[in-house]
Design an enzyme around this catalytic site. Structure first.
Site, PDB file in Angstrom:
ATOM      1  N   ASP A 111     -98.493  34.076 -34.548  1.00 19.17           N
ATOM      2  CA  ASP A 111     -99.811  34.460 -35.056  1.00 19.17           C
ATOM      3  C   ASP A 111    -100.148  33.627 -36.293  1.00 19.17           C
ATOM      4  OD1 ASP A 111    -102.024  35.736 -36.058  1.00 19.17           O
ATOM      5  OD2 ASP A 111    -100.987  37.609 -36.558  1.00 19.17           O
ATOM      6  N   ASN A 133    -103.294  33.275 -37.678  1.00 16.60           N
ATOM      7  CA  ASN A 133    -104.400  33.728 -38.546  1.00 16.60           C
ATOM      8  C   ASN A 133    -104.229  35.168 -39.015  1.00 16.60           C
ATOM      9  OD1 ASN A 133    -104.951  35.193 -36.295  1.00 16.60           O
ATOM     10  ND2 ASN A 133    -107.024  34.421 -35.956  1.00 16.60           N
ATOM     11  N   ASP A 146    -103.932  38.149 -37.523  1.00 21.20           N
ATOM     12  CA  ASP A 146    -104.649  39.302 -36.955  1.00 21.20           C
ATOM     13  C   ASP A 146    -103.752  40.132 -36.031  1.00 21.20           C
ATOM     14  OD1 ASP A 146    -104.421  37.672 -34.774  1.00 21.20           O
ATOM     15  OD2 ASP A 146    -106.549  37.682 -34.245  1.00 21.20           O
ATOM     16  N   ASP A 178    -101.874  32.902 -31.451  1.00 22.89           N
ATOM     17  CA  ASP A 178    -103.033  32.029 -31.296  1.00 22.89           C
ATOM     18  C   ASP A 178    -102.593  30.566 -31.225  1.00 22.89           C
ATOM     19  OD1 ASP A 178    -102.433  31.477 -34.012  1.00 22.89           O
ATOM     20  OD2 ASP A 178    -103.629  33.211 -34.609  1.00 22.89           O
ATOM     21  N   ASP A 191    -103.231  29.819 -11.126  1.00 20.13           N
ATOM     22  CA  ASP A 191    -102.998  31.252 -11.000  1.00 20.13           C
ATOM     23  C   ASP A 191    -103.357  31.715  -9.587  1.00 20.13           C
ATOM     24  OD1 ASP A 191    -102.488  33.783 -12.505  1.00 20.13           O
ATOM     25  OD2 ASP A 191    -104.530  34.244 -11.879  1.00 20.13           O
ATOM     26  N   GLU A 242     -98.712  28.886  -8.701  1.00 19.69           N
ATOM     27  CA  GLU A 242     -98.130  30.215  -8.554  1.00 19.69           C
ATOM     28  C   GLU A 242     -98.492  30.653  -7.144  1.00 19.69           C
ATOM     29  OE1 GLU A 242     -98.413  34.812 -10.106  1.00 19.69           O
ATOM     30  OE2 GLU A 242    -100.190  33.616  -9.806  1.00 19.69           O
TER      31      GLU A 242
HETATM   32  C1  GLC Z   1    -101.128  36.006 -11.935  1.00 20.82           C
HETATM   33  C2  GLC Z   1    -100.775  36.083 -13.393  1.00 20.82           C
HETATM   34  C3  GLC Z   1    -100.827  37.506 -13.817  1.00 20.82           C
HETATM   35  C4  GLC Z   1    -102.231  38.016 -13.615  1.00 20.82           C
HETATM   36  C5  GLC Z   1    -102.691  37.811 -12.173  1.00 20.82           C
HETATM   37  C6  GLC Z   1    -104.156  37.960 -12.052  1.00 20.82           C
HETATM   38  O1  GLC Z   1    -100.195  36.625 -11.164  1.00 20.82           O
HETATM   39  O2  GLC Z   1     -99.527  35.489 -13.601  1.00 20.82           O
HETATM   40  O3  GLC Z   1    -100.423  37.692 -15.137  1.00 20.82           O
HETATM   41  O4  GLC Z   1    -102.294  39.378 -13.926  1.00 20.82           O
HETATM   42  O5  GLC Z   1    -102.402  36.516 -11.717  1.00 20.82           O
HETATM   43  O6  GLC Z   1    -104.814  36.873 -12.627  1.00 20.82           O
END
Ligand code: GLC
Length: 517
Positions: free
Chosen positions: A21, A23, A25, A29, A203, A262
């Protein structure tokens, strides 16, 4: 840096809100990341993959993006991003950013426009809207369930249509049959490539294309992300067309930039399809995330990955933990047992040919935090299942950097999730320079991996029942997954690194040793 760096790299996943972190908060970041580049350089990683830092209402910790070209103010500004990336590049570390193309946030301007427009409008055609059946007004268009629990369909505020969301209701799925969606994401890719990023982690890379007609899925429609169940919204053949369009775009930029997928598939063969030469560069192998700590399971996963990827010339991509799964120290039994096995598994991974991903904090030996109070939990999984599923917050607790302070050096204020008391003893400060600490072990192992580059994998005779050994061309790696020590008589050469002390020349249970060749 060598060509094709991504075939043998060690890549470190930064989960920005929990890394550092800058900043004050209470949330990590980009300035926090920038300030820790020297730490990552010292660890020896080749690249960083950053989970999303884009503008987002944070209903799924940033995986609900409302503006793909802006930095969320909680994480900084585009200038902070540039400064972070410049510091990383200066240190020889590449930057991979997360791309979330399966869904937007419900606060994305496209979705706001869609809700404001009529059914059948071009604005709605960017998502999956379906009419409410007047005869069965409470019956969604099909039986799909959200991966976070509950139905995958939510009604529009006027009650006339449903929209699809495989994840939270704040994450409407995009319609990838629509050319506008393609054009937009191709432009987003260029935006970040022009800025200088070295790659993208995609993703839900297996989710964008849905089966024609959105047919019911088997059973009660529920499905887990972390798994290999087949579904009409996962791993559809059409998804490969998207990557065939993206590959030429990234190829237009110099510097050996990459895509990592992924992609949860029901077999290693299906996963390898994403890695054909005109598609993506890497796809996480989650088999070792799912595997118990056992020689037979590891060996099966390793063989399948190497065999399938060899056929198409793609690197194996190994991973033990990330921000979605229970930390492997805890999966392996926690305490000394879990820590010992985690070391052994890491050392084994670092001897394999291919790429290794490290999730922030595993180099400190962090465990899953299992006892977070309900009221601090943020994961939609926890809330959408009424607490039945505990969710993923336990692997997202902010890192301990120092032995003291309100957030153990994470920042100046209490962190967004509380850290366990005993994490002072796991902090980077308390391990730095301490021989035998997890942090020093990672530094040494990563350095030795670089000086002893794997060129292949040949299995050697097993040293014991629940143990195996292989020669990677540069060193011999022996791992004992069992409880009892195994003899190392059959292996010659100087010991390069041992995850724990040998016992009278034997390898204890839950340990790995490397021999110089
Ligand atoms: C992927 C990400 C996960 C997220 C999901 C929806 O699996 O790794 O963290 O919740 O996609 O975007």
């Amino acid at each position: 840096m060598s060509d094709n760096w991504w075939r043998e790299a060690v890549i470190y996943q930064v989960y920005p809100r929990s890394f550092a972190d800058g900043n004050g908060d209470g949330m990590g970041d980009l300035e926090g990341v920038r300030s820790r580049i020297p730490y990552l350089a010292r660890l020896g990683v080749d690249a960083i993959w950053l989970s999303p830092f884009y503008a987002s209402p944070q209903h799924d910790a940033g995986y609900d993006v409302s503006d793909y070209r802006a930095v969320d103010e909680r994480f900084g500004t585009l200038e902070d991003f540039d400064a972070m990336m410049a510091a990383a590049h200066e240190a020889g570390i590449r930057i991979i950013v997360d791309l979330v193309p399966n869904h937007t946030s419900s606060e994305h301007e496209w979705f706001t426009a869609a809700l404001a427009a009529e059914p059948g409008s071009p604005e709605r055609a960017r998502y999956h809207f379906r009419d409410v059946d007047p005869g069965r007004p409470e019956a969604p268009p099909n039986n799909w369930q959200s991966i976070f629990g509950g139905p995958a369909w939510t009604k529009t505020p006027d009650g006339r249509q449903w929209y699809l969301h495989l994840f939270d209701s704040s994450q409407p799925d995009l319609n990838w049959d629509n050319p506008e969606v393609h054009a937009e994401f191709e432009s987003v890719l260029r935006f970040w490539l022009d800025r200088g990023v070295d790659g993208f982690r995609i993703d839900v890379a297996h989710g964008m294309v849905k089966a024609d007609g959105l047919p019911d899925t088997g059973g009660d429609g529920s499905i887990e992300m972390i798994g290999t169940t087949h579904a009409p919204f996962f791993d559809q053949d059409g998804v490969h067309e998207i990557y065939r369009r993206w590959r030429p775009i990234i190829e237009q930029y110099e510097g050996d930039r990459i895509f990592v997928a992924e992609a949860w598939t029901d077999s290693p063969e299906r996963r390898a399809l994403y890695l054909r030469p005109d598609e993506l560069h890497q796809a996480f192998n989650f088999d070792l995330v799912l595997a118990p700590f056992a020689a037979a399971d590891f060996r099966k996963a390793i063989d399948a990955e190497i065999a399938n990827n060899a056929g198409i010339g793609a690197p194996s991509t190994w991973v033990l933990s990330n921000h979605d799964v229970q930390r492997h120290v805890t999966r392996y039994g926690d305490g000394e047992t879990g820590l010992g096995r985690a070391r052994a598994a890491t050392q084994l991974l670092l001897a394999l040919p291919g790429v290794v991903y490290v999730y922030q904090g595993e180099e400190l030996g962090l465990n899953e935090v299992l006892d977070l109070p309900d009221e601090v939990r943020e994961d939609p999984t926890f809330h959408r299942t009424g607490g039945e599923q505990i969710g993923r917050d336990g692997c997202r607790v902010p890192l301990p950097w120092k032995t003291e302070g309100p957030s153990l050096g994470f920042g100046d204020k209490a962190p967004w999730l509380p850290q366990p008391q005993d994490w002072a003893g796991k902090s980077a400060q308390s391990q730095d320079g301490v021989q035998g600490s997890m942090l020093e072990f990672y530094r040494t192992a990563i350095a030795l991996r670089k000086s002893h580059k794997a060129t292949g994998l040949t299995w050697l005779e097993d040293p014991g029942e629940n143990a195996f050994a292989f020669d990677n061309g540069a060193l011999v790696c022996v791992t004992n997954f069992g409880q009892d020590p195994v003899s190392l008589d059959g292996y010659e050469g100087e010991v390069l690194l041992s995850s724990t002390d040998l016992q009278d020349g034997r390898l204890p249970g839950g340990a790995t040793v490397w021999f110089e060749k």
